[in-house]
Design a protein around this motif. Structure first.
Motif, short mmCIF file in Angstrom:
data_model
loop_
_atom_site.label_atom_id
_atom_site.label_comp_id
_atom_site.label_asym_id
_atom_site.label_seq_id
_atom_site.Cartn_x
_atom_site.Cartn_y
_atom_site.Cartn_z
N ASN A 174 0.82 -1.21 0.00
CA ASN A 174 0.00 0.00 0.00
C ASN A 174 0.85 1.27 0.00
N ILE A 175 1.96 1.26 0.76
CA ILE A 175 2.78 2.47 0.85
C ILE A 175 3.90 2.48 -0.20
N ARG A 176 3.81 1.58 -1.17
CA ARG A 176 4.68 1.57 -2.36
C ARG A 176 6.09 1.08 -2.09
N GLN A 177 6.31 0.39 -1.01
CA GLN A 177 7.62 -0.23 -0.77
C GLN A 177 7.53 -1.70 -1.22
N LEU A 178 7.61 -1.88 -2.54
CA LEU A 178 7.28 -3.18 -3.13
C LEU A 178 8.33 -4.25 -2.84
N ASP A 179 9.60 -3.88 -2.79
CA ASP A 179 10.62 -4.87 -2.47
C ASP A 179 10.44 -5.40 -1.05
N LYS A 180 10.11 -4.50 -0.14
CA LYS A 180 9.86 -4.90 1.24
C LYS A 180 8.61 -5.79 1.32
N ALA A 181 7.60 -5.44 0.55
CA ALA A 181 6.38 -6.26 0.51
C ALA A 181 6.70 -7.68 0.04
N GLU A 182 7.56 -7.78 -0.96
CA GLU A 182 7.89 -9.10 -1.50
C GLU A 182 8.70 -9.92 -0.49
N GLU A 183 9.49 -9.27 0.34
CA GLU A 183 10.21 -9.99 1.40
C GLU A 183 9.23 -10.71 2.32
N TYR A 184 8.16 -10.01 2.68
CA TYR A 184 7.17 -10.63 3.57
C TYR A 184 6.36 -11.70 2.86
N ILE A 185 6.17 -11.55 1.55
CA ILE A 185 5.51 -12.60 0.79
C ILE A 185 6.33 -13.89 0.87
N GLN A 242 -0.74 -15.60 -3.15
CA GLN A 242 -0.43 -15.44 -4.57
C GLN A 242 -1.16 -14.24 -5.18
N GLN A 243 -2.33 -13.96 -4.68
CA GLN A 243 -3.07 -12.78 -5.13
C GLN A 243 -2.28 -11.51 -4.83
N LEU A 244 -1.72 -11.45 -3.65
CA LEU A 244 -0.93 -10.28 -3.25
C LEU A 244 0.38 -10.21 -4.04
N LEU A 245 1.02 -11.36 -4.24
CA LEU A 245 2.26 -11.39 -5.01
C LEU A 245 2.01 -11.00 -6.47
N PHE A 246 0.91 -11.45 -7.03
CA PHE A 246 0.53 -11.08 -8.41
C PHE A 246 0.43 -9.56 -8.52
N ASP A 247 -0.25 -8.94 -7.55
CA ASP A 247 -0.41 -7.49 -7.52
C ASP A 247 0.96 -6.79 -7.49
N ILE A 248 1.86 -7.30 -6.65
CA ILE A 248 3.20 -6.70 -6.52
C ILE A 248 3.99 -6.84 -7.82
N LYS A 249 3.91 -8.01 -8.44
CA LYS A 249 4.63 -8.23 -9.70
C LYS A 249 4.13 -7.29 -10.80
N ILE A 250 2.83 -7.05 -10.85
CA ILE A 250 2.28 -6.11 -11.84
C ILE A 250 2.84 -4.72 -11.59
N LYS A 251 2.86 -4.31 -10.37
CA LYS A 251 3.35 -2.96 -10.04
C LYS A 251 4.85 -2.80 -10.29
N LYS A 252 5.59 -3.90 -10.16
CA LYS A 252 7.02 -3.86 -10.43
C LYS A 252 7.32 -4.09 -11.92
N GLU A 253 6.25 -4.21 -12.72
CA GLU A 253 6.34 -4.43 -14.16
C GLU A 253 7.07 -5.72 -14.50
#
Length: 541
Positions: A319-330, A348-359
């Protein structure tokens, strides 16, 4: 729970359901013969469910119940190890017959009965040995023995055992057991003729009954909120008000009964309360409180709770746009989830969202392909399936816009030929949910309709604007509201280049003005990137 008392299959299936949602209850399973109705289950899902439970701790009697060279074991292995999914295939392999063959039906019925009997023999075992549920199951056995002694008016020997159980129940805040012990002590002192002690425990029963009500109602509050926010992903005032109401009640109860389980529900409800308002600092604070809680009271730690905490951290950082940190917790979440428990779909739903945002669009495609291949996908709720169909459509839009043709292999609905009709059929559930995935659905549907028939796109744009005025204004999702309105405006004039340029400048200015430093809940593709892709998509039509 009265509906569980006459049907062994209902009890087993309910146990499976409880395992998925981390509800720990003791089920008194009776060995009722499973009848033909038990087998009226789609495919082999019942056998798979039983096998998942048995995989946690296979009882020593397993090989005697299912002898290695028997047809029973052969059917079990076909379903579990060889991934046979249909009765037709299993019957053909074992008997060279069809699924209506009486021998096959009898074999399958016997297998289900044997597996249910094996589960009946199991004790519940949590991975963490000092988890309260393990302790609870052990103590309940002791209480059952005491109950049998008291029924025969044998009250001398149970006293020390009950006292020991009472200490254990108090130490681990096992309110149901505390209440049960207090009632037994009341009965014991009554049998002994000790009126003072009987009266003392009668008062204790009253107090513990109140605390038990606190626990049950707190659990109910959390489950009601969770159920309302699972598919209705919009942030609306109604949920905020309800969460505030529950939170205030629990805050007062905690002054009277400072139980870690009550605290657990309090922090979980607070996370929803603050997330609904986009107060992410407060969300982070309450996630930290949850983490501290299991450090202080290690007996409440479980795989399910650790999954919840790591998912909450991942969602927060997303949510706060720290996507690498989000992926660590995934990655941490992956230690505690399993498709067979149905909780890996959420991760996987959350990881899919992160992957889209990281292009990282091909990585997102691999997640989607994996989801569709796992057997458990077929047993997802239609709302979940609809949401995955929407994600697939967004990925198609991306691949098509950037000409990433090697990604189409991950999209079974679009690999060979685009079909708007198929998309609409697979997303019926979401299309009726005004505050759920319907907003994501309407956005992508408009663009897919443009590919199908540009001549009608102005009407669809006007429909989007009507929807905006009717439903979106009350949502706490400013980025989505602005994007939705701008998309409706450009579609209403047939995607004229001048209008698109004007709306783009206005949209970006709006985003800069609000200085919102977090993603909206509906924002699968960051809206700035989304707007950049739209003309590329339209140019290929």
């Amino acid at each position: 729970m009265h509906f569980l008392q006459n049907n062994a299959f209902s009890k087993i299936l309910f146990y499976v359901f409880l395992k998925r949602f981390n509800v720990l209850l003791t089920l008194n399973l009776s060995k009722t013969v499973i009848n033909q109705k038990t087998l009226k289950i789609k495919g082999m899902d019942l056998i798979n469910e039983f096998a998942y439970i048995l995989s946690k701790k296979k009882p020593g009697e397993f090989d005697s119940f299912l002898p290695i060279k028997s047809k029973l074991r052969r059917l079990y292995d076909l379903v579990i190890k060889e991934n046979v999914k249909t009765d037709e295939e299993a019957a053909q392999i074992i008997y060279s017959s069809d699924k209506a063959d009486k021998k096959y039906l009898m074999l399958k019925r016997n297998l289900v009965q044997k597996l249910s009997d094996l589960i009946f023999l199991l004790d519940y075992v949590e991975e963490f040995e000092d988890n309260y549920s393990n302790i609870q199951f052990v103590v309940e056995k002791e209480l059952n023995i005491i109950e049998k002694l008291l029924l025969e008016n044998v009250y001398h020997n149970p006293t020390k055992t009950i006292a020991k159980v009472e200490q254990t129940a108090e130490k681990y805040f096992l309110i149901d057991l505390q209440l049960a012990v207090a009632k037994k002590f009341r009965s014991l002192y009554s049998l002994k003729g000790f009126p003072v002690e009987t009266e003392q425990y009668n008062e204790k029963v009253k107090k513990l009954t109140k605390y038990q009500r606190y626990f049950n109602e707190a659990k109910g509050m959390w489950e009601i909120l969770y159920s309302k926010t699972k598919y209705t992903i919009a942030k609306i005032p109604e949920f905020v008000f309800e969460a505030y109401h529950y939170s205030e009640i629990l805050r007062k109860w905690l002054h009277d009964y400072d139980s870690p389980f009550l605290q657990l529900f309090y922090y979980k409800i607070n996370i929803i309360k603050y997330d609904q308002q986009n107060y992410f600092n407060e969300v982070f604070e309450n996630i930290n409180n949850l983490k501290k809680l299991i450090e202080e009271f290690s007996f409440i730690k479980s795989k399910s709770l650790l999954l919840d905490i790591n998912c909450a951290y991942a969602s927060y950082y997303r949510n706060i746009r720290q996507l690498d940190k989000a992926e660590e917790y995934i990655r941490e979440c992956m230690h505690y989830c399993d498709y067979r428990a149905f909780n890996k779909f959420l991760v996987q739903q959350l990881l899919f969202d992160i992957k889209i945002k990281k292009e990282q669009y091909l990585d997102a495609g691999e997640i989607l392909a994996e989801i569709y291949k796992v057997p458990q996908y077929e047993f997802l709720d239609p709302y979940d399936k609809s949401a995955w169909a929407i994600r697939e459509a967004y990925l198609f839009f991306i691949y098509y816009s950037i000409d990433q043709t090697d990604g189409f292999k991950y999209l079974p609905s679009y690999e060979n030929e685009f079909s708007l009709k198929l998309f609409l059929n697979r997303t019926k559930k979401s299309s009726k949910d005004k505050y759920g995935y319907n907003i994501q659905f309407l956005i992508i549907r408009l663009l897919l309709m443009a590919k199908e028939n540009m001549r009608e796109i102005d009407n669809e744009g006007n429909n989007l604007l009507m929807y905006y005025h009717r439903y979106l204004k009350e949502l706490n999702s400013l980025r989505t509201i602005s994007f939705f309105k701008a998309l409706g405006k450009i579609a209403a004039v047939g995607f004229e280049k001048e209008e698109m340029s004007y709306r783009k400048d206005k949209l970006l200015a709006k985003y800069n003005e609000t200085e919102q430093d977090f993603f909206d809940v509906f924002e699968l593709i960051p809206y700035e990137k989304f707007w950049e892709l739209i003309p590329k998509f339209l140019n290929k039509i």
